[in-house]
Write a protein that holds these residues in place. Structure first.
Motif, PDB file in Angstrom:
ATOM      1  N   SER A  23       0.867  -1.167   0.000  1.00 51.96           N
ATOM      2  CA  SER A  23       0.000   0.000   0.000  1.00 51.96           C
ATOM      3  C   SER A  23       0.912   1.229   0.000  1.00 51.96           C
ATOM      4  N   VAL A  25       1.118   4.328   0.905  1.00 53.95           N
ATOM      5  CA  VAL A  25       1.445   5.261   2.007  1.00 53.95           C
ATOM      6  C   VAL A  25       2.503   4.661   2.942  1.00 53.95           C
ATOM      7  N   GLY A 117     -12.645  -1.081   3.217  1.00 51.39           N
ATOM      8  CA  GLY A 117     -13.361   0.185   3.208  1.00 51.39           C
ATOM      9  C   GLY A 117     -13.617   0.669   1.789  1.00 51.39           C
ATOM     10  N   THR A 118     -12.663   0.369   0.900  1.00 52.83           N
ATOM     11  CA  THR A 118     -12.847   0.750  -0.503  1.00 52.83           C
ATOM     12  C   THR A 118     -14.109   0.121  -1.077  1.00 52.83           C
ATOM     13  N   TYR A 144     -10.671  10.951   1.259  1.00 55.51           N
ATOM     14  CA  TYR A 144     -10.289   9.696   0.598  1.00 55.51           C
ATOM     15  C   TYR A 144     -11.307   8.636   0.969  1.00 55.51           C
ATOM     16  N   HIS A 145     -11.785   7.925  -0.070  1.00 56.57           N
ATOM     17  CA  HIS A 145     -12.807   6.899   0.178  1.00 56.57           C
ATOM     18  C   HIS A 145     -12.347   5.568  -0.391  1.00 56.57           C
ATOM     19  N   GLY A 146     -11.010   5.323  -0.297  1.00 57.74           N
ATOM     20  CA  GLY A 146     -10.470   4.121  -0.898  1.00 57.74           C
ATOM     21  C   GLY A 146     -10.155   4.354  -2.363  1.00 57.74           C
ATOM     22  N   SER A 157      -5.094  11.100   1.500  1.00 56.89           N
ATOM     23  CA  SER A 157      -4.218   9.991   1.850  1.00 56.89           C
ATOM     24  C   SER A 157      -3.071   9.877   0.838  1.00 56.89           C
ATOM     25  N   ASN A 211      -7.784  12.179   6.057  1.00 62.32           N
ATOM     26  CA  ASN A 211      -6.886  11.767   4.972  1.00 62.32           C
ATOM     27  C   ASN A 211      -6.175  12.935   4.306  1.00 62.32           C
ATOM     28  N   ASP A 239     -18.779   8.536   5.236  1.00 63.87           N
ATOM     29  CA  ASP A 239     -17.699   7.555   5.179  1.00 63.87           C
ATOM     30  C   ASP A 239     -17.057   7.518   6.572  1.00 63.87           C
ATOM     31  N   VAL A 241     -15.359   4.911   7.756  1.00 65.53           N
ATOM     32  CA  VAL A 241     -14.368   3.826   7.793  1.00 65.53           C
ATOM     33  C   VAL A 241     -13.352   4.102   8.888  1.00 65.53           C
ATOM     34  N   MET A 242     -12.969   5.350   9.056  1.00 59.71           N
ATOM     35  CA  MET A 242     -11.956   5.723  10.047  1.00 59.71           C
ATOM     36  C   MET A 242     -12.596   6.174  11.362  1.00 59.71           C
ATOM     37  N   LYS A 267     -12.083  -0.988   9.298  1.00 58.64           N
ATOM     38  CA  LYS A 267     -11.078  -0.855  10.353  1.00 58.64           C
ATOM     39  C   LYS A 267     -11.496  -1.455  11.708  1.00 58.64           C
ATOM     40  N   GLU A 404      -1.990  12.394   6.847  1.00 57.84           N
ATOM     41  CA  GLU A 404      -2.630  11.248   7.497  1.00 57.84           C
ATOM     42  C   GLU A 404      -2.979  11.644   8.930  1.00 57.84           C
TER      43      GLU A 404
HETATM   44  P1  KE4 Z   1      -9.455   0.363   2.799  1.00 59.34           P
HETATM   45  O1  KE4 Z   1      -9.882  -0.044   1.401  1.00 59.34           O
HETATM   46  O2  KE4 Z   1      -7.997   0.817   2.843  1.00 59.34           O
HETATM   47  O3  KE4 Z   1      -9.788  -0.678   3.849  1.00 59.34           O
HETATM   48  O4  KE4 Z   1     -10.335   1.635   3.213  1.00 59.34           O
HETATM   49  C1  KE4 Z   1     -10.345   2.769   2.366  1.00 59.34           C
HETATM   50  C2  KE4 Z   1     -10.749   3.995   3.167  1.00 59.34           C
HETATM   51  C3  KE4 Z   1     -12.028   4.492   3.003  1.00 59.34           C
HETATM   52  N1  KE4 Z   1     -12.442   5.578   3.703  1.00 59.34           N
HETATM   53  C4  KE4 Z   1     -11.613   6.198   4.576  1.00 59.34           C
HETATM   54  C5  KE4 Z   1     -12.108   7.406   5.327  1.00 59.34           C
HETATM   55  C6  KE4 Z   1     -10.295   5.722   4.778  1.00 59.34           C
HETATM   56  O5  KE4 Z   1      -9.464   6.375   5.641  1.00 59.34           O
HETATM   57  C7  KE4 Z   1      -9.844   4.602   4.065  1.00 59.34           C
HETATM   58  C8  KE4 Z   1      -8.440   4.050   4.195  1.00 59.34           C
HETATM   59  N2  KE4 Z   1      -7.566   4.777   5.038  1.00 59.34           N
HETATM   60  C9  KE4 Z   1      -6.172   4.714   4.686  1.00 59.34           C
HETATM   61  C10 KE4 Z   1      -5.423   5.630   5.653  1.00 59.34           C
HETATM   62  N3  KE4 Z   1      -5.522   6.979   5.260  1.00 59.34           N
HETATM   63  C11 KE4 Z   1      -5.656   3.322   4.715  1.00 59.34           C
HETATM   64  C12 KE4 Z   1      -4.149   3.212   4.655  1.00 59.34           C
HETATM   65  C13 KE4 Z   1      -3.668   2.733   3.306  1.00 59.34           C
HETATM   66  O6  KE4 Z   1      -4.211   3.161   2.255  1.00 59.34           O
HETATM   67  O7  KE4 Z   1      -2.694   1.924   3.306  1.00 59.34           O
END
Ligand code: KE4
Length: 431
Positions: A23, A25, A117-118, A144-146, A157, A211, A239, A241-242, A267, A404
């Protein structure tokens, strides 16, 4: 600090994994140097493969809200694994998880699990479009939403960190229905609705954007988003997720008293295992296959081990209890860290804007307030780089990017925070 073993592993990783990471980041591209490798974590600490101990404020980007390797989660995972790792057949944990989320988040009457989360955000967008029979979606710059094709537009992000908010490989047609507005700006959203009458399916927003660092909704802003979506027959998608189950037992929507139409999670509800979820009003969720016309699926959705880990996380957090839960402790640690970091910056004479919401935080090297991504972009990233590495050398791991959020867990002790603040005072003096 000796990092020979990490360097050796990174050299090897570069041969087989793009950028040496799974990933972006994690790659330290925003701060320079090479990432370290971790093979052990417990509580508030991680240990790299050279044996260096670090106080961890990334907490695997949010899931480790109880700290790493919490005994309750480990035993739940072991117990679930004894009976099989995946069935592809409904399992009881899925029902327990769905019921618990619906209890904790009143706006969620039905919920569907995913594996990231994506996926949750991608599916929520598709559902909003299917339900409203409209195509256009509003998102906010820096949110950021994935890595969803249609949402990787002025995202936050890693996308922001790398300075090319729009990704290669996404046909213009895929983002032609995505409209980006500045966060915390009501007039911009009003203008978009006025210019796109009856065409907006919904707004997707991180209620507390984490993000682009971390900044907060201005008073009344989230209420405004709720009102304007209702007025125009569009859906409000939070969203979370966080922020979900972190900023309160019912997430940001509980903390700010907003009722979105749909919400995305991830998460914390996976306890560190691959998970995502999206849920909301029953009449919207029932548009999903197999009941309705919006298709959405996943081999590992509701995976029994991920469910067991997530349930252990939520139960140990005390999310299922209105009192005697962990949220007060998370708040207290956040207050302690914020006060300490502000004092450290002041005594070092270094301008820092420190934003915090509960156990999420971000320090920006600027003397101006940070309310959106434009403000965040004006911070001094060179100073951030030096601060990041200085703290790493002092045994404290912050996110390897200015864009971040940091995270505190219930495993972070007052002593951890004191050590962090002392280290920050030393490093800031040397900037
Ligand atoms: P994932 O697909 O990474 O599980 O979730 C995407 C996502 C969706 N929505 C929000 C608000 C998020 O913060 C995220 C993912 N967060 C990042 C950190 N900024 C994950 C870390 C990474 O991409 O490695």
């Amino acid at each position: 600090m000796n990092r020979d073993a990490s360097e050796k592993l990174f050299t090897e990783a570069l041969k087989y994994i793009p950028g040496g990471v799974n990933s972006p980041v994690r790659a330290f591209r925003a701060v320079g140097g090479n990432p370290f490798f971790v093979n052990r974590a417990s509580g508030s600490k991680v240990w790299d493969v050279d044996g260096n101990e670090l106080i961890d404020y990334v907490c695997t980007w949010g899931p480790a809200i109880l700290g790493h390797a919490h005994p309750k989660i480990i035993s739940a995972v072991k117990a679930a694994a004894e009976h099989g790792t995946s069935f592809g057949i409904p399992n009881p944990h899925e029902v327990t998880m769905a019921k618990l989320i619906c209890e904790l988040v009143p706006s969620v009457k039905k919920i569907r699990m995913t594996s990231s989360g994506t996926e949750a955000c991608m599916s929520a967008i598709r559902l909003a479009r299917g339900f409203t029979r409209r195509d256009k979606i509003i998102k906010f710059d820096g949110c950021y939403h994935g890595h969803v094709d249609s949402l990787l537009v002025r995202a936050g992000s890693g996308a922001l960190t790398f300075g090319h908010p729009d990704s290669a490989g996404i046909p213009a047609a895929f983002t032609s229905h995505t409209i980006v507005a500045p966060y915390n700006d009501e007039e911009a959203v009003k203008a978009i609705f006025a210019a796109n009458k009856n065409e907006i399916a919904g707004i997707i927003v991180e209620p507390v954007p984490g993000n682009a660092g971390l900044y907060l909704p201005k008073p009344g802003y989230l209420e405004f988003l709720s009102e304007i979506t209702k007025a125009h027959g569009a859906l409000l998608i939070f969203d979370e997720v966080m922020t979900g189950f972190r900023l309160a037992r019912g997430g940001a929507q509980e903390r700010f008293g907003i009722t979105p139409d749909l919400s995305c999670f991830g998460k914390v509800i996976g306890g560190g295992l691959p998970v995502g979820a999206f849920g909301g009003r029953a009449e919207i969720m029932d548009y999903l296959a197999p009941l309705g016309p919006v298709y959405q699926a996943g081999t590992l959705s509701g995976n029994p081990i991920a469910m067991a880990a997530g349930l252990a996380n939520l139960e140990e957090l005390g999310a299922n209890r209105k009192s005697g839960n962990a949220y007060q402790q998370l708040e207290e640690r956040g207050v302690q860290l914020e006060a300490g970091m502000k004092e450290a910056a002041k005594s070092a004479g270094v301008p820092v804007t420190f934003n915090r919401c509960g156990s999420m935080f971000c320090g920006y090297f600027t003397n101006a307030p940070v309310h959106n991504v434009a403000d965040a972009m004006r911070s001094d990233r060179e100073k951030f780089k030096k601060f990041f590495h200085g703290m790493l050398d002092e045994g404290v791991y912050f996110a390897p990017s200015q864009f971040e959020s940091g995270f505190i867990s219930t495993a972070h002790t007052a002593a951890d925070i004191e050590k962090t603040v002392r280290a920050a005072a030393k490093v800031l003096r040397g900037l």
